[in-house]
Scaffold this motif. Structure first.
Motif, PDB file in Angstrom:
ATOM      1  N   PRO A 101      22.126  -2.014  -7.361  1.00  0.00           N
ATOM      2  CA  PRO A 101      21.182  -1.667  -8.425  1.00  0.00           C
ATOM      3  C   PRO A 101      21.528  -2.354  -9.740  1.00  0.00           C
ATOM      4  CG  PRO A 101      22.697   0.141  -8.023  1.00  0.00           C
ATOM      5  CD  PRO A 101      22.992  -0.893  -6.987  1.00  0.00           C
ATOM      6  N   TYR A 102      20.506  -2.580 -10.551  1.00  0.00           N
ATOM      7  CA  TYR A 102      20.740  -3.175 -11.870  1.00  0.00           C
ATOM      8  C   TYR A 102      21.523  -2.212 -12.759  1.00  0.00           C
ATOM      9  CZ  TYR A 102      17.460  -6.821 -10.545  1.00  0.00           C
ATOM     10  OH  TYR A 102      16.838  -7.870  -9.911  1.00  0.00           O
ATOM     11  N   VAL A 103      21.140  -0.953 -12.714  1.00  0.00           N
ATOM     12  CA  VAL A 103      21.847   0.068 -13.477  1.00  0.00           C
ATOM     13  C   VAL A 103      22.234   1.156 -12.491  1.00  0.00           C
ATOM     14  CG1 VAL A 103      21.781   1.697 -15.381  1.00  0.00           C
ATOM     15  CG2 VAL A 103      20.498  -0.448 -15.531  1.00  0.00           C
ATOM     16  N   ILE A 104      23.496   1.266 -12.231  1.00  0.00           N
ATOM     17  CA  ILE A 104      23.953   2.058 -11.100  1.00  0.00           C
ATOM     18  C   ILE A 104      23.719   3.547 -11.278  1.00  0.00           C
ATOM     19  CG2 ILE A 104      26.373   2.537 -11.720  1.00  0.00           C
ATOM     20  CD1 ILE A 104      26.978   1.207  -8.889  1.00  0.00           C
ATOM     21  N   SER A 105      23.548   3.984 -12.523  1.00  0.00           N
ATOM     22  CA  SER A 105      23.403   5.416 -12.789  1.00  0.00           C
ATOM     23  C   SER A 105      21.954   5.887 -12.854  1.00  0.00           C
ATOM     24  CB  SER A 105      24.108   5.771 -14.100  1.00  0.00           C
ATOM     25  OG  SER A 105      23.541   5.038 -15.157  1.00  0.00           O
ATOM     26  N   LEU A 106      21.011   5.002 -12.660  1.00  0.00           N
ATOM     27  CA  LEU A 106      19.601   5.382 -12.742  1.00  0.00           C
ATOM     28  C   LEU A 106      19.086   5.829 -11.379  1.00  0.00           C
ATOM     29  CD1 LEU A 106      17.881   2.748 -15.041  1.00  0.00           C
ATOM     30  CD2 LEU A 106      18.532   5.089 -15.574  1.00  0.00           C
ATOM     31  N   LYS A 107      18.585   7.043 -11.313  1.00  0.00           N
ATOM     32  CA  LYS A 107      18.129   7.575 -10.019  1.00  0.00           C
ATOM     33  C   LYS A 107      16.948   6.783  -9.469  1.00  0.00           C
ATOM     34  CE  LYS A 107      15.502  11.377 -12.183  1.00  0.00           C
ATOM     35  NZ  LYS A 107      15.980  11.214 -13.550  1.00  0.00           N
ATOM     36  N   GLY A 108      16.146   6.191 -10.339  1.00  0.00           N
ATOM     37  CA  GLY A 108      15.001   5.406  -9.894  1.00  0.00           C
ATOM     38  C   GLY A 108      15.380   4.145  -9.137  1.00  0.00           C
ATOM     39  N   GLN A 109      16.650   3.755  -9.212  1.00  0.00           N
ATOM     40  CA  GLN A 109      17.125   2.555  -8.520  1.00  0.00           C
ATOM     41  C   GLN A 109      17.396   2.814  -7.039  1.00  0.00           C
ATOM     42  OE1 GLN A 109      18.363  -0.721 -10.256  1.00  0.00           O
ATOM     43  NE2 GLN A 109      16.584   0.043 -11.356  1.00  0.00           N
ATOM     44  N   TYR A 110      17.407   4.058  -6.640  1.00  0.00           N
ATOM     45  CA  TYR A 110      17.800   4.408  -5.272  1.00  0.00           C
ATOM     46  C   TYR A 110      16.573   4.758  -4.439  1.00  0.00           C
ATOM     47  CZ  TYR A 110      22.482   4.346  -7.134  1.00  0.00           C
ATOM     48  OH  TYR A 110      23.654   3.950  -7.726  1.00  0.00           O
ATOM     49  N   ALA A 111      16.454   4.120  -3.278  1.00  0.00           N
ATOM     50  CA  ALA A 111      15.287   4.311  -2.424  1.00  0.00           C
ATOM     51  C   ALA A 111      15.478   5.431  -1.411  1.00  0.00           C
ATOM     52  CB  ALA A 111      14.967   3.016  -1.691  1.00  0.00           C
ATOM     53  N   TYR A 112      16.713   5.739  -1.098  1.00  0.00           N
ATOM     54  CA  TYR A 112      16.983   6.692  -0.018  1.00  0.00           C
ATOM     55  C   TYR A 112      17.772   7.876  -0.563  1.00  0.00           C
ATOM     56  CZ  TYR A 112      15.761   2.586   2.688  1.00  0.00           C
ATOM     57  OH  TYR A 112      15.110   1.491   3.185  1.00  0.00           O
ATOM     58  N   TRP A 113      17.373   9.062  -0.111  1.00  0.00           N
ATOM     59  CA  TRP A 113      17.964  10.306  -0.602  1.00  0.00           C
ATOM     60  C   TRP A 113      18.215  11.274   0.553  1.00  0.00           C
ATOM     61  CZ3 TRP A 113      19.322  11.156  -5.667  1.00  0.00           C
ATOM     62  CH2 TRP A 113      18.863  10.199  -6.579  1.00  0.00           C
ATOM     63  N   GLY A 114      19.282  12.039   0.413  1.00  0.00           N
ATOM     64  CA  GLY A 114      19.525  13.127   1.334  1.00  0.00           C
ATOM     65  C   GLY A 114      18.773  14.372   0.907  1.00  0.00           C
ATOM     66  N   GLN A 115      18.957  15.444   1.688  1.00  0.00           N
ATOM     67  CA  GLN A 115      18.220  16.686   1.422  1.00  0.00           C
ATOM     68  C   GLN A 115      18.909  17.559   0.386  1.00  0.00           C
ATOM     69  OE1 GLN A 115      20.280  16.232   3.898  1.00  0.00           O
ATOM     70  NE2 GLN A 115      21.517  18.095   4.012  1.00  0.00           N
ATOM     71  N   GLY A 116      20.150  17.263   0.073  1.00  0.00           N
ATOM     72  CA  GLY A 116      20.889  18.013  -0.938  1.00  0.00           C
ATOM     73  C   GLY A 116      21.757  19.102  -0.340  1.00  0.00           C
ATOM     74  N   THR A 117      22.838  19.405  -1.039  1.00  0.00           N
ATOM     75  CA  THR A 117      23.726  20.489  -0.639  1.00  0.00           C
ATOM     76  C   THR A 117      24.118  21.271  -1.892  1.00  0.00           C
ATOM     77  OG1 THR A 117      25.751  21.053   0.590  1.00  0.00           O
ATOM     78  CG2 THR A 117      25.844  19.067  -0.766  1.00  0.00           C
ATOM     79  N   GLN A 118      24.072  22.600  -1.786  1.00  0.00           N
ATOM     80  CA  GLN A 118      24.305  23.451  -2.954  1.00  0.00           C
ATOM     81  C   GLN A 118      25.800  23.601  -3.211  1.00  0.00           C
ATOM     82  OE1 GLN A 118      22.003  25.173  -5.086  1.00  0.00           O
ATOM     83  NE2 GLN A 118      23.876  25.573  -6.260  1.00  0.00           N
ATOM     84  N   VAL A 119      26.175  23.422  -4.462  1.00  0.00           N
ATOM     85  CA  VAL A 119      27.535  23.718  -4.922  1.00  0.00           C
ATOM     86  C   VAL A 119      27.432  24.766  -6.015  1.00  0.00           C
ATOM     87  CG1 VAL A 119      29.554  22.808  -6.127  1.00  0.00           C
ATOM     88  CG2 VAL A 119      28.452  21.452  -4.329  1.00  0.00           C
ATOM     89  N   THR A 120      28.111  25.882  -5.818  1.00  0.00           N
ATOM     90  CA  THR A 120      28.105  26.960  -6.797  1.00  0.00           C
ATOM     91  C   THR A 120      29.535  27.266  -7.203  1.00  0.00           C
ATOM     92  OG1 THR A 120      26.110  27.904  -5.796  1.00  0.00           O
ATOM     93  CG2 THR A 120      27.380  29.324  -7.272  1.00  0.00           C
ATOM     94  N   VAL A 121      29.778  27.216  -8.508  1.00  0.00           N
ATOM     95  CA  VAL A 121      31.108  27.482  -9.036  1.00  0.00           C
ATOM     96  C   VAL A 121      31.045  28.757  -9.864  1.00  0.00           C
ATOM     97  CG1 VAL A 121      33.052  26.580 -10.349  1.00  0.00           C
ATOM     98  CG2 VAL A 121      31.528  24.999  -9.126  1.00  0.00           C
ATOM     99  N   SER A 122      31.781  29.756  -9.453  1.00  0.00           N
ATOM    100  CA  SER A 122      31.776  31.041 -10.158  1.00  0.00           C
ATOM    101  C   SER A 122      32.894  31.077 -11.190  1.00  0.00           C
ATOM    102  CB  SER A 122      31.936  32.185  -9.168  1.00  0.00           C
ATOM    103  OG  SER A 122      33.194  32.091  -8.525  1.00  0.00           O
ATOM    104  N   SER A 123      32.640  31.791 -12.274  1.00  0.00           N
ATOM    105  CA  SER A 123      33.634  31.864 -13.364  1.00  0.00           C
ATOM    106  C   SER A 123      34.597  33.026 -13.163  1.00  0.00           C
ATOM    107  CB  SER A 123      32.924  31.996 -14.698  1.00  0.00           C
ATOM    108  OG  SER A 123      32.088  33.122 -14.677  1.00  0.00           O
TER     109      SER A 123
END
Length: 123
Positions: A101-123
């Motif tokens: 990617p031209y700018v590695i941190s831009l989400k628009g540069q990525y064509a493929y995505w996973g479904q996501g996984t939840q991370v929850t951090v309790s205080s």
């Protein structure tokens, strides 16, 4: 068919650790990355890895706590998360791109995505 499958999310106490995995199939990629999205917020860059040179990139908020790594033979990228904070709570998404990617941190540069996984951090 291209697939990115994340795993490893869960509930952890502040200060704890988790390791996320993203297994890619269907093709190879030049760059794989992790983004995260907290409720009501934008999807933000976390870390990226370029396979050709092994370079890694991090958001300032996770530098020194998170480590991205990969196993080229398995087409899998990992995100080791240490010293987790409640503000790390989000759905974490794996992303991939065929060419660098031209700018590695831009989400628009990525064509493929996973479904996501939840991370929850309790205080």
């Amino acid at each position: 068919q291209v697939q990115l499958v994340e795993s490893g999310g869960g509930l952890v106490q502040a200060g704890g650790s988790l390791r996320l995995s993203c297994a890619a199939s269907g093709r190879t990629f030049s760059t794989m990355a992790w983004f995260r999205q907290a409720p009501g917020k934008e999807r933000d860059f976390v870390a990226a890895l370029t396979w050709s040179d092994g370079n890694t990139y991090y958001a300032d908020s996770v530098k020194g706590r998170f480590t991205i790594s990969g196993d080229n033979a398995k087409n899998t990228v990992y995100l080791e998360m240490n010293n987790l904070k409640p503000e790390d709570t989000a759905v974490y998404y794996c992303a991939a791109r065929g060419s660098r990617p031209y700018v590695i941190s831009l989400k628009g540069q990525y064509a493929y995505w996973g479904q996501g996984t939840q991370v929850t951090v309790s205080s």
